[in-house]
Design an enzyme around this catalytic site. Structure first.
Site, PDB file in Angstrom:
ATOM      1  N   LEU A  30       0.906  -1.110  -0.039  1.00  0.00           N
ATOM      2  CA  LEU A  30      -0.113  -0.041   0.020  1.00  0.00           C
ATOM      3  C   LEU A  30       1.015   1.153   0.055  1.00  0.00           C
ATOM      4  O   LEU A  30       1.888   1.247   0.810  1.00  0.00           O
ATOM      5  CB  LEU A  30      -0.962  -0.165   1.254  1.00  0.00           C
ATOM      6  CG  LEU A  30      -1.989  -0.837   1.372  1.00  0.00           C
ATOM      7  CD1 LEU A  30      -2.820  -0.553   2.660  1.00  0.00           C
ATOM      8  CD2 LEU A  30      -2.965  -0.752   0.121  1.00  0.00           C
ATOM      9  N   ASP A  31       0.460   2.195  -0.707  1.00  0.00           N
ATOM     10  CA  ASP A  31       1.225   3.369  -0.611  1.00  0.00           C
ATOM     11  C   ASP A  31       1.314   3.932   0.807  1.00  0.00           C
ATOM     12  O   ASP A  31       0.432   4.025   1.677  1.00  0.00           O
ATOM     13  CB  ASP A  31       0.521   4.383  -1.586  1.00  0.00           C
ATOM     14  CG  ASP A  31       0.478   3.900  -3.013  1.00  0.00           C
ATOM     15  OD1 ASP A  31       1.342   3.076  -3.488  1.00  0.00           O
ATOM     16  OD2 ASP A  31      -0.406   4.651  -3.783  1.00  0.00           O
ATOM     17  N   ARG A  32       2.492   4.731   1.159  1.00  0.00           N
ATOM     18  CA  ARG A  32       2.515   5.425   2.327  1.00  0.00           C
ATOM     19  C   ARG A  32       1.417   6.016   2.956  1.00  0.00           C
ATOM     20  O   ARG A  32       1.044   5.981   4.141  1.00  0.00           O
ATOM     21  CB  ARG A  32       3.798   6.029   2.237  1.00  0.00           C
ATOM     22  CG  ARG A  32       4.334   6.929   3.689  1.00  0.00           C
ATOM     23  CD  ARG A  32       5.782   7.180   3.802  1.00  0.00           C
ATOM     24  NE  ARG A  32       6.065   7.313   5.150  1.00  0.00           N
ATOM     25  CZ  ARG A  32       7.162   7.429   5.771  1.00  0.00           C
ATOM     26  NH1 ARG A  32       8.256   7.544   4.669  1.00  0.00           N
ATOM     27  NH2 ARG A  32       7.611   7.591   7.117  1.00  0.00           N
ATOM     28  N   VAL A  44      -1.479   5.914   2.309  1.00  0.00           N
ATOM     29  CA  VAL A  44      -2.909   5.148   2.287  1.00  0.00           C
ATOM     30  C   VAL A  44      -2.881   4.098   3.597  1.00  0.00           C
ATOM     31  O   VAL A  44      -1.855   3.515   4.078  1.00  0.00           O
ATOM     32  CB  VAL A  44      -3.050   4.301   1.020  1.00  0.00           C
ATOM     33  CG1 VAL A  44      -4.244   3.213   0.864  1.00  0.00           C
ATOM     34  CG2 VAL A  44      -2.806   5.123  -0.265  1.00  0.00           C
ATOM     35  N   HIS A  96      -0.231   3.308  -8.442  1.00  0.00           N
ATOM     36  CA  HIS A  96      -1.194   4.466  -8.180  1.00  0.00           C
ATOM     37  C   HIS A  96      -2.340   4.277  -8.832  1.00  0.00           C
ATOM     38  O   HIS A  96      -3.062   5.433  -9.085  1.00  0.00           O
ATOM     39  CB  HIS A  96      -0.419   5.576  -8.273  1.00  0.00           C
ATOM     40  CG  HIS A  96       0.482   6.041  -7.301  1.00  0.00           C
ATOM     41  ND1 HIS A  96       1.173   7.246  -7.606  1.00  0.00           N
ATOM     42  CD2 HIS A  96       1.125   5.394  -6.410  1.00  0.00           C
ATOM     43  CE1 HIS A  96       2.244   7.255  -6.487  1.00  0.00           C
ATOM     44  NE2 HIS A  96       2.146   6.187  -5.787  1.00  0.00           N
TER      45      HIS A  96
END
Length: 237
Positions: A61-63, A65, A161
């Site tokens: 997961l993106d930071r 998120v 993304h």
């Protein structure tokens, strides 16, 4: 940020946690301690394990998120889960708070995206552009307020993304996501995108696993949750 994230599921093969916004799952150029290292320490201490602890990351997961992340505690489960991710055998549902009501309120988005490595950002591209990848997701409106709306997102592909880029292309910017066109930031640099649910067959026991990750404890998430977010209604923001 202190303490471990909430553990949603753990057995001999899997560890599923509820990542908080701002946490990183793997090491990056910032040098901040990643979750994988923190969780290895947790496992070593909990089970009094000698030597190195194995913990494999199944997906990311993106930071900024939040939400559910799967780690594998054995090489057997890691190899099987990696295959399951590749073959789309793990259902992933996300929640996103956006600044515009989508039209129609339920539908499918299909784009071709290309990643700019230097900017760490995905851009739309023509289908035959070298490096472009097809991105597809389904969305539906599940609640509305005066300013923001809650969407449920089902990923059909897994691109860099992807949700952030595709919603922005549709004119629905995720709250706080300055990189993809949001008007203002969220406190702490988070964005209002949450990995809400995972559904899959356990790679070893073959039991059905369904994980629901509670949303972060901040006003917009709590308001949607407290006001029966699976039914659209008039909310206060």
């Amino acid at each position: 940020m202190t303490g471990l994230p909430q553990i949603l599921f753990e057995d001999n093969h899997l560890l599923i946690i509820n990542k908080r916004p701002g946490e990183i799952v793997q090491g990056d150029k910032t040098g901040d301690a990643p979750l994988v290292d923190q969780l290895k320490i947790y496992l070593k201490e909990k089970y009094n394990k000698p030597g190195a602890v194995f913990l494999g990351l199944v997906h990311r997961l993106d930071r900024p998120v939040s939400g559910a992340v799967i780690f594998a505690k054995t090489s057997k489960s890691l190899s099987r889960l990696t295959r399951m991710v590749k073959e789309r055998e793990i259902t992933k549902i996300y929640w996103a708070v956006v600044d515009r009501l989508p039209e129609p309120e339920e539908g499918t988005l299909v784009n071709f995206l290309i990643k700019n490595e230097r900017q760490n950002k995905s851009y739309p591209a023509e289908e035959h552009t070298p490096g472009a990848k097809r991105a597809e997701l389904r969305y539906k409106l599940i609640a509305s307020g005066k300013t923001y709306h809650l969407l449920e997102i089902s990923l059909l592909t897994g691109r860099h993304h992807q949700i952030r880029a595709q919603l922005a292309l549709a004119g629905c910017h995720i709250k706080g996501d300055l990189k993809y066109g949001a008007a203002r930031s969220n406190p702490g640099g988070s964005i209002s995108l949450h990995a809400r649910m995972l559904d899959f067959i356990h790679p070893v026991s073959k039991e059905k696993i369904n994980i629901i990750a509670p949303v972060p404890a901040n006003p917009e998430w709590q308001y949607f949750t407290d006001n029966n977010s699976h039914q659209a209604g008039a909310l206060s923001f």
